[in-house]
Design a protein around this motif. Structure first.
Motif, PDB file in Angstrom:
ATOM      1  N   LYS A 134       0.828  -1.207   0.000  1.00  0.00           N
ATOM      2  CA  LYS A 134       0.000   0.000   0.000  1.00  0.00           C
ATOM      3  C   LYS A 134       0.860   1.253   0.000  1.00  0.00           C
ATOM      4  CE  LYS A 134      -4.193  -1.753   2.229  1.00  0.00           C
ATOM      5  NZ  LYS A 134      -5.148  -1.557   3.355  1.00  0.00           N
ATOM      6  N   PHE A 135       1.926   1.217   0.790  1.00  0.00           N
ATOM      7  CA  PHE A 135       2.824   2.374   0.847  1.00  0.00           C
ATOM      8  C   PHE A 135       3.432   2.662  -0.512  1.00  0.00           C
ATOM      9  CE2 PHE A 135       7.299   3.606   0.886  1.00  0.00           C
ATOM     10  CZ  PHE A 135       7.205   4.885   1.419  1.00  0.00           C
ATOM     11  N   ILE A 136       3.919   1.634  -1.205  1.00  0.00           N
ATOM     12  CA  ILE A 136       4.633   1.861  -2.447  1.00  0.00           C
ATOM     13  C   ILE A 136       3.687   2.297  -3.561  1.00  0.00           C
ATOM     14  CG2 ILE A 136       4.596  -0.376  -3.619  1.00  0.00           C
ATOM     15  CD1 ILE A 136       7.708   1.799  -2.970  1.00  0.00           C
ATOM     16  N   ILE A 137       2.451   1.815  -3.569  1.00  0.00           N
ATOM     17  CA  ILE A 137       1.490   2.257  -4.585  1.00  0.00           C
ATOM     18  C   ILE A 137       1.197   3.738  -4.398  1.00  0.00           C
ATOM     19  CG2 ILE A 137      -0.852   2.007  -5.461  1.00  0.00           C
ATOM     20  CD1 ILE A 137       1.040  -0.249  -6.260  1.00  0.00           C
ATOM     21  N   ASP A 138       1.036   4.155  -3.149  1.00  0.00           N
ATOM     22  CA  ASP A 138       0.839   5.577  -2.872  1.00  0.00           C
ATOM     23  C   ASP A 138       2.052   6.380  -3.325  1.00  0.00           C
ATOM     24  OD1 ASP A 138      -0.575   7.852  -1.449  1.00  0.00           O
ATOM     25  OD2 ASP A 138       1.287   7.787  -0.293  1.00  0.00           O
ATOM     26  N   TYR A 139       3.235   5.846  -3.067  1.00  0.00           N
ATOM     27  CA  TYR A 139       4.458   6.535  -3.476  1.00  0.00           C
ATOM     28  C   TYR A 139       4.556   6.647  -4.999  1.00  0.00           C
ATOM     29  CZ  TYR A 139       9.315   7.499  -4.475  1.00  0.00           C
ATOM     30  OH  TYR A 139      10.461   8.058  -4.990  1.00  0.00           O
ATOM     31  N   LEU A 140       4.175   5.607  -5.716  1.00  0.00           N
ATOM     32  CA  LEU A 140       4.264   5.647  -7.180  1.00  0.00           C
ATOM     33  C   LEU A 140       3.401   6.773  -7.745  1.00  0.00           C
ATOM     34  CD1 LEU A 140       4.181   1.840  -8.100  1.00  0.00           C
ATOM     35  CD2 LEU A 140       6.174   3.357  -7.958  1.00  0.00           C
ATOM     36  N   ASN A 141       2.238   6.965  -7.168  1.00  0.00           N
ATOM     37  CA  ASN A 141       1.368   8.056  -7.622  1.00  0.00           C
ATOM     38  C   ASN A 141       1.944   9.412  -7.264  1.00  0.00           C
ATOM     39  OD1 ASN A 141      -1.387   7.051  -8.789  1.00  0.00           O
ATOM     40  ND2 ASN A 141      -0.987   5.674  -7.079  1.00  0.00           N
ATOM     41  N   ARG A 142       2.331   9.571  -5.999  1.00  0.00           N
ATOM     42  CA  ARG A 142       2.857  10.867  -5.559  1.00  0.00           C
ATOM     43  C   ARG A 142       4.199  11.173  -6.202  1.00  0.00           C
ATOM     44  NH1 ARG A 142       4.489  10.927  -0.859  1.00  0.00           N
ATOM     45  NH2 ARG A 142       4.166   8.760  -0.205  1.00  0.00           N
ATOM     46  N   GLY A 143       5.055  10.161  -6.311  1.00  0.00           N
ATOM     47  CA  GLY A 143       6.375  10.368  -6.892  1.00  0.00           C
ATOM     48  C   GLY A 143       6.308  10.781  -8.342  1.00  0.00           C
ATOM     49  N   THR A 144       5.388  10.191  -9.096  1.00  0.00           N
ATOM     50  CA  THR A 144       5.231  10.568 -10.501  1.00  0.00           C
ATOM     51  C   THR A 144       4.798  12.023 -10.627  1.00  0.00           C
ATOM     52  OG1 THR A 144       4.672   8.308 -11.165  1.00  0.00           O
ATOM     53  CG2 THR A 144       3.960  10.082 -12.624  1.00  0.00           C
ATOM     54  N   MET A 145       3.849  12.434  -9.804  1.00  0.00           N
ATOM     55  CA  MET A 145       3.386  13.824  -9.850  1.00  0.00           C
ATOM     56  C   MET A 145       4.502  14.775  -9.428  1.00  0.00           C
ATOM     57  SD  MET A 145       0.329  13.542 -10.988  1.00  0.00           S
ATOM     58  CE  MET A 145      -0.440  15.125 -10.673  1.00  0.00           C
ATOM     59  N   PHE A 146       5.252  14.389  -8.404  1.00  0.00           N
ATOM     60  CA  PHE A 146       6.346  15.244  -7.947  1.00  0.00           C
ATOM     61  C   PHE A 146       7.408  15.384  -9.034  1.00  0.00           C
ATOM     62  CE2 PHE A 146      10.469  15.986  -6.003  1.00  0.00           C
ATOM     63  CZ  PHE A 146      10.202  17.080  -5.195  1.00  0.00           C
ATOM     64  N   GLY A 147       7.798  14.265  -9.640  1.00  0.00           N
ATOM     65  CA  GLY A 147       8.803  14.319 -10.687  1.00  0.00           C
ATOM     66  C   GLY A 147       8.354  15.157 -11.864  1.00  0.00           C
ATOM     67  N   ASN A 148       7.062  15.080 -12.178  1.00  0.00           N
ATOM     68  CA  ASN A 148       6.535  15.799 -13.336  1.00  0.00           C
ATOM     69  C   ASN A 148       6.514  17.306 -13.118  1.00  0.00           C
ATOM     70  OD1 ASN A 148       4.975  15.144 -16.030  1.00  0.00           O
ATOM     71  ND2 ASN A 148       3.850  16.797 -15.061  1.00  0.00           N
ATOM     72  N   TYR A 149       6.137  17.734 -11.914  1.00  0.00           N
ATOM     73  CA  TYR A 149       5.938  19.165 -11.670  1.00  0.00           C
ATOM     74  C   TYR A 149       7.053  19.815 -10.864  1.00  0.00           C
ATOM     75  CZ  TYR A 149       1.349  18.359 -13.625  1.00  0.00           C
ATOM     76  OH  TYR A 149       0.328  18.021 -14.487  1.00  0.00           O
ATOM     77  N   SER A 150       8.104  19.083 -10.573  1.00  0.00           N
ATOM     78  CA  SER A 150       9.257  19.677  -9.893  1.00  0.00           C
ATOM     79  C   SER A 150      10.247  20.179 -10.934  1.00  0.00           C
ATOM     80  CB  SER A 150       9.925  18.649  -8.981  1.00  0.00           C
ATOM     81  OG  SER A 150      10.598  17.675  -9.763  1.00  0.00           O
ATOM     82  N   GLU A 151      11.401  20.612 -10.471  1.00  0.00           N
ATOM     83  CA  GLU A 151      12.441  21.097 -11.385  1.00  0.00           C
ATOM     84  C   GLU A 151      13.248  19.969 -12.013  1.00  0.00           C
ATOM     85  OE1 GLU A 151      14.489  20.493  -7.491  1.00  0.00           O
ATOM     86  OE2 GLU A 151      12.536  21.232  -8.159  1.00  0.00           O
ATOM     87  N   TRP A 152      12.983  18.707 -11.612  1.00  0.00           N
ATOM     88  CA  TRP A 152      13.836  17.611 -12.056  1.00  0.00           C
ATOM     89  C   TRP A 152      13.973  17.499 -13.580  1.00  0.00           C
ATOM     90  CZ3 TRP A 152      13.504  13.128 -14.880  1.00  0.00           C
ATOM     91  CH2 TRP A 152      14.598  12.254 -14.749  1.00  0.00           C
ATOM     92  N   PRO A 153      12.885  17.586 -14.374  1.00  0.00           N
ATOM     93  CA  PRO A 153      13.063  17.466 -15.826  1.00  0.00           C
ATOM     94  C   PRO A 153      13.986  18.525 -16.421  1.00  0.00           C
ATOM     95  CG  PRO A 153      10.758  17.171 -15.235  1.00  0.00           C
ATOM     96  CD  PRO A 153      11.463  17.676 -14.014  1.00  0.00           C
ATOM     97  N   ALA A 154      14.088  19.674 -15.763  1.00  0.00           N
ATOM     98  CA  ALA A 154      14.921  20.762 -16.296  1.00  0.00           C
ATOM     99  C   ALA A 154      16.408  20.512 -16.084  1.00  0.00           C
ATOM    100  CB  ALA A 154      14.518  22.092 -15.657  1.00  0.00           C
TER     101      ALA A 154
END
Length: 216
Positions: free
Chosen positions: A143-163
């Protein structure tokens, strides 16, 4: 740059494709204003961010020591096991893409079915005994990791990481911003500033014995 290439070459194709399909389903590329496309998570290489974070940032307690245990491959295996069970039970909305199935059952599903598999994994709907360690028979961690996969994807998408561009898979101290983050453009975030107004609490009014008050 060389570090990024070396690390990318070490990720097995099944894991890479599974995470690519995961982030594609969560933040898809969408049409905007006619033919123009709004970048999705795959366009911003968020799948590489997720693989990196799972292999370097999350940690499991092994014995009495906190040890970084690479989680991208077993997590991909968990998603693929869930997808295989989902199809075996007749839950797939669309027929899986058979040429992709051998590489990654999760990727062979349509995006909508991938989201359903995530939801059912979180609900512990599948046989946990068929999942790879460390998720096997561990509903809490699943359950923890499924929640992380959702939150982590959103964080990676909208953070500065892609830049970080060509330096994105380097260690954090070697990453350098190469452009303005696309996620910030999409959300209208103007960027880092030392002058943003922020809530700092409530004013405290202290009443003095001789009358009057002081604002602190």
């Amino acid at each position: 740059m060389q570090i990024a290439k070396t690390y990318a070459a070490q990720v097995d194709p099944s894991t890479y494709e599974t995470f690519r399909s995961l982030v594609e389903a969560i933040v898809p590329t969408t049409p905007c204003f006619g033919a123009e496309q709004t970048a999705g998570a795959v366009d911003l290489c968020v799948h590489e961010y997720m693989i990196w974070e799972l292999d370097h940032t999350l940690a499991l307690m092994l014995g009495i020591n906190l040890t970084v245990f690479p989680l991208s491959a077993p997590t991909a295996g968990m998603l693929n096991s869930g997808a295989a069970q989902f199809v075996a039970k007749g839950g797939a909305q669309d027929a899986p893409c058979r040429p992709v199935w051998a590489l990654s059952p999760f990727s062979a599903l349509c995006p909508a079915d991938r989201i359903v598999v995530l939801s059912l994994l979180e609900q512990l709907w599948f046989d946990l005994g068929l999942l790879p360690p460390p998720y096997q028979h561990d509903g809490g961690f699943l359950k923890f990791i499924i929640d992380y996969l959702n939150r982590g994807t959103m964080f990676g998408n909208y953070s500065e990481w892609p830049a970080y561009g060509t330096t994105r898979l380097n260690t954090p101290t070697l990453r350098r911003l190469e452009c303005f983050p696309t996620g910030w453009q999409q959300t209208g975030y103007p960027g880092v500033s030392s002058g943003y107004r922020a809530f700092r609490g409530f004013m405290l009014f202290i009443v003095r014995d001789k009358g009057g008050y002081e604002i602190v």
